[in-house]
Motif scaffolding. Structure first.
Motif, PDB file in Angstrom:
ATOM      1  N   PRO A  56       0.723  -1.095  -0.279  1.00  0.00           N
ATOM      2  CA  PRO A  56       0.221  -0.175   0.008  1.00  0.00           C
ATOM      3  C   PRO A  56       1.326   1.024   0.050  1.00  0.00           C
ATOM      4  N   THR A  57       2.197   0.900   1.128  1.00  0.00           N
ATOM      5  CA  THR A  57       2.754   2.919   0.706  1.00  0.00           C
ATOM      6  C   THR A  57       3.356   3.080  -0.413  1.00  0.00           C
ATOM      7  N   ALA A  58       3.665   1.595  -1.558  1.00  0.00           N
ATOM      8  CA  ALA A  58       4.369   2.100  -3.193  1.00  0.00           C
ATOM      9  C   ALA A  58       3.138   1.857  -3.450  1.00  0.00           C
ATOM     10  N   ASN A  59       1.524   1.923  -3.624  1.00  0.00           N
ATOM     11  CA  ASN A  59       0.226   2.009  -4.004  1.00  0.00           C
ATOM     12  C   ASN A  59       0.512   1.084  -5.043  1.00  0.00           C
ATOM     13  N   MET A  60       0.886  -0.414  -4.758  1.00  0.00           N
ATOM     14  CA  MET A  60       0.871  -0.777  -6.022  1.00  0.00           C
ATOM     15  C   MET A  60       0.558  -2.894  -5.372  1.00  0.00           C
ATOM     16  N   GLY A  61       0.176  -3.296  -6.675  1.00  0.00           N
ATOM     17  CA  GLY A  61      -0.463  -4.391  -5.624  1.00  0.00           C
ATOM     18  C   GLY A  61      -0.582  -5.695  -7.172  1.00  0.00           C
ATOM     19  N   VAL A  62      -0.432  -6.835  -7.013  1.00  0.00           N
ATOM     20  CA  VAL A  62      -0.876  -7.824  -7.813  1.00  0.00           C
ATOM     21  C   VAL A  62      -1.562  -9.155  -7.313  1.00  0.00           C
ATOM     22  N   PHE A  63      -2.614  -9.223  -8.984  1.00  0.00           N
ATOM     23  CA  PHE A  63      -3.475 -10.727  -8.401  1.00  0.00           C
ATOM     24  C   PHE A  63      -2.887 -12.041  -8.909  1.00  0.00           C
ATOM     25  N   MET A  64      -2.779 -13.021  -8.841  1.00  0.00           N
ATOM     26  CA  MET A  64      -2.981 -14.436  -9.726  1.00  0.00           C
ATOM     27  C   MET A  64      -3.713 -15.528  -8.996  1.00  0.00           C
ATOM     28  N   ALA A  65      -4.233 -15.750 -10.320  1.00  0.00           N
ATOM     29  CA  ALA A  65      -5.274 -17.310 -10.013  1.00  0.00           C
ATOM     30  C   ALA A  65      -5.122 -18.240 -11.351  1.00  0.00           C
ATOM     31  N   ARG A  66      -5.062 -18.757 -11.349  1.00  0.00           N
ATOM     32  CA  ARG A  66      -5.236 -20.234 -12.175  1.00  0.00           C
ATOM     33  C   ARG A  66      -6.474 -21.530 -11.370  1.00  0.00           C
ATOM     34  N   ASN A  67      -6.617 -21.940 -13.488  1.00  0.00           N
ATOM     35  CA  ASN A  67      -7.920 -23.433 -12.945  1.00  0.00           C
ATOM     36  C   ASN A  67      -6.708 -24.617 -13.158  1.00  0.00           C
ATOM     37  N   THR A  68      -6.602 -25.092 -12.784  1.00  0.00           N
ATOM     38  CA  THR A  68      -5.830 -26.024 -12.415  1.00  0.00           C
ATOM     39  C   THR A  68      -5.068 -26.551 -11.254  1.00  0.00           C
ATOM     40  N   LEU A  69      -5.104 -28.270 -11.499  1.00  0.00           N
ATOM     41  CA  LEU A  69      -3.416 -28.438 -10.288  1.00  0.00           C
ATOM     42  C   LEU A  69      -2.699 -27.971 -10.136  1.00  0.00           C
ATOM     43  N   GLY A  70      -2.476 -27.925  -9.108  1.00  0.00           N
ATOM     44  CA  GLY A  70      -1.017 -27.528  -8.790  1.00  0.00           C
ATOM     45  C   GLY A  70      -0.763 -27.533  -7.597  1.00  0.00           C
ATOM     46  N   VAL A  71       0.972 -26.842  -7.207  1.00  0.00           N
ATOM     47  CA  VAL A  71       1.014 -26.389  -5.755  1.00  0.00           C
ATOM     48  C   VAL A  71       0.934 -24.943  -5.948  1.00  0.00           C
ATOM     49  N   PRO A  72       0.376 -24.606  -4.738  1.00  0.00           N
ATOM     50  CA  PRO A  72      -0.080 -22.571  -4.503  1.00  0.00           C
ATOM     51  C   PRO A  72       1.285 -21.663  -4.863  1.00  0.00           C
ATOM     52  N   TRP A  73       1.826 -22.314  -3.986  1.00  0.00           N
ATOM     53  CA  TRP A  73       3.077 -21.694  -3.095  1.00  0.00           C
ATOM     54  C   TRP A  73       3.738 -21.180  -4.034  1.00  0.00           C
ATOM     55  N   ALA A  74       3.501 -21.736  -5.667  1.00  0.00           N
ATOM     56  CA  ALA A  74       4.577 -20.743  -6.314  1.00  0.00           C
ATOM     57  C   ALA A  74       4.533 -19.608  -6.849  1.00  0.00           C
ATOM     58  N   PHE A  75       3.127 -19.087  -6.563  1.00  0.00           N
ATOM     59  CA  PHE A  75       2.359 -17.748  -6.386  1.00  0.00           C
ATOM     60  C   PHE A  75       3.175 -16.647  -5.286  1.00  0.00           C
ATOM     61  N   GLN A  76       3.667 -17.266  -4.687  1.00  0.00           N
ATOM     62  CA  GLN A  76       4.075 -16.093  -3.616  1.00  0.00           C
ATOM     63  C   GLN A  76       5.781 -16.271  -4.328  1.00  0.00           C
ATOM     64  N   GLU A  77       6.062 -17.192  -4.757  1.00  0.00           N
ATOM     65  CA  GLU A  77       7.521 -16.468  -5.434  1.00  0.00           C
ATOM     66  C   GLU A  77       7.239 -15.558  -6.545  1.00  0.00           C
ATOM     67  N   LEU A  78       6.435 -16.280  -7.809  1.00  0.00           N
ATOM     68  CA  LEU A  78       6.377 -15.011  -9.062  1.00  0.00           C
ATOM     69  C   LEU A  78       5.727 -14.292  -8.102  1.00  0.00           C
ATOM     70  N   ARG A  79       4.745 -13.570  -6.996  1.00  0.00           N
ATOM     71  CA  ARG A  79       4.486 -12.732  -6.516  1.00  0.00           C
ATOM     72  C   ARG A  79       5.508 -11.577  -6.497  1.00  0.00           C
ATOM     73  N   LEU A  80       6.461 -11.635  -6.124  1.00  0.00           N
ATOM     74  CA  LEU A  80       7.914 -10.770  -5.495  1.00  0.00           C
ATOM     75  C   LEU A  80       8.792 -10.730  -7.091  1.00  0.00           C
ATOM     76  N   ALA A  81       8.673 -11.528  -7.800  1.00  0.00           N
ATOM     77  CA  ALA A  81       9.319 -10.987  -8.853  1.00  0.00           C
ATOM     78  C   ALA A  81       8.522  -9.526  -9.545  1.00  0.00           C
ATOM     79  N   LEU A  82       6.863 -10.172  -9.802  1.00  0.00           N
ATOM     80  CA  LEU A  82       5.839  -8.989 -10.567  1.00  0.00           C
ATOM     81  C   LEU A  82       6.113  -7.782  -9.244  1.00  0.00           C
ATOM     82  N   LEU A  83       6.295  -7.632  -8.099  1.00  0.00           N
ATOM     83  CA  LEU A  83       6.692  -6.848  -7.195  1.00  0.00           C
ATOM     84  C   LEU A  83       7.225  -6.127  -7.152  1.00  0.00           C
ATOM     85  N   ASP A  84       9.076  -6.606  -7.700  1.00  0.00           N
ATOM     86  CA  ASP A  84      10.069  -5.455  -8.038  1.00  0.00           C
ATOM     87  C   ASP A  84      10.093  -5.147  -9.382  1.00  0.00           C
TER      88      ASP A  84
END
Length: 232
Positions: free
Chosen positions: A170-198
């Motif tokens: 919020p203090t940088a006024n930015m955010g990301v949202f990700m979604a998918r409709n398949t099986l798999g480990v959701p924790w990869a989202f956490q690493e992907l969010r870092l790349a997107l925020l960076d």
């Protein structure tokens, strides 16, 4: 207390006021025969099945999980929700939908994680610009952490075959949202969010295609030039 179901109350008090007209709930899917709903796709032996599975078989799971996995929304509506959060409770026109006090209350820590929960975490004090602590506290339905010195709020959830993740600074006024409709480990989202925020911050991502699966877990790796005294 209100005489309304949880779904009716959320639609009336949030979705309608935020113009999230394409948002719905898994329990309401049959009303439109699941029209325009993303179906769950799976692969067997590396081959993607051509026909999606019938979402109705998971309706019971969605009903039991409520707000943790029963909401369905489009990418555009997810953007409106992020805007609502980043603007401290306002809609896209600037009208206050939820008070700033309520938004701030959601982000206050109700639970502080112990070393037993985060065994690899040496210290939670943020050291800009490289410290990342995905979550060391939990507020009212939201994880609280740090990224590059910015307070970060995030959450993830879903049901079988569906998952989503939201993270914001919020203090940088930015955010990301990700979604998918398949099986798999959701924790990869956490690493992907870092790349997107960076990328949004104009920084070289801590994670990339070479390091996202690094077993050393870069999220908890202290930079070599940071000493104990620097951490307080």
């Amino acid at each position: 207390m209100t005489g309304k179901t949880w779904e009716e109350l959320i639609k009336q008090e949030l979705f309608d006021k935020l113009d999230m007209s394409d948002s719905s709930f898994i329990d309401w899917g049959p009303r439109t025969n699941w029209t325009n709903w993303a179906r769950w796709h799976i692969s067997v032996g590396g081959l993607l099945l051509s026909d999606p599975l019938d979402i109705s078989i998971f309706r019971g799971i969605g009903r039991s999980t409520g707000p943790a996995g029963a909401v369905a929304l489009t990418a555009e509506d997810a953007g409106k929700w992020l805007s609502f959060q980043l603007s401290q409770g306002k809609d896209v026109s600037g009208r206050q939908v939820v008070s700033e006090d309520v938004i701030n209350k959601m982000r206050e820590a109700s639970i502080v994680y112990t070393p037993a929960v985060l065994p690899n975490l040496n210290n939670t004090l943020p050291v800009a610009p490289y410290t990342h602590v995905g979550s060391d506290r939990y507020g009212q339905g939201i994880h609280i952490g740090w990224h590059r010195g910015f307070p970060m709020y995030s959450h993830y959830g879903g049901i079988v075959g569906y998952s989503a993740h939201m993270a914001m600074l919020p203090t940088a006024n930015m955010g990301v949202f990700m979604a998918r409709n398949t099986l798999g480990v959701p924790w990869a989202f956490q690493e992907l969010r870092l790349a997107l925020l960076d990328i949004l911050l104009g920084e070289t991502p801590l994670y990339n295609s070479s390091t996202i699966c690094d077993i050393n877990n870069l999220r908890y790796e202290r930079p070599k030039n940071v000493k104990d005294e620097d951490l307080g």
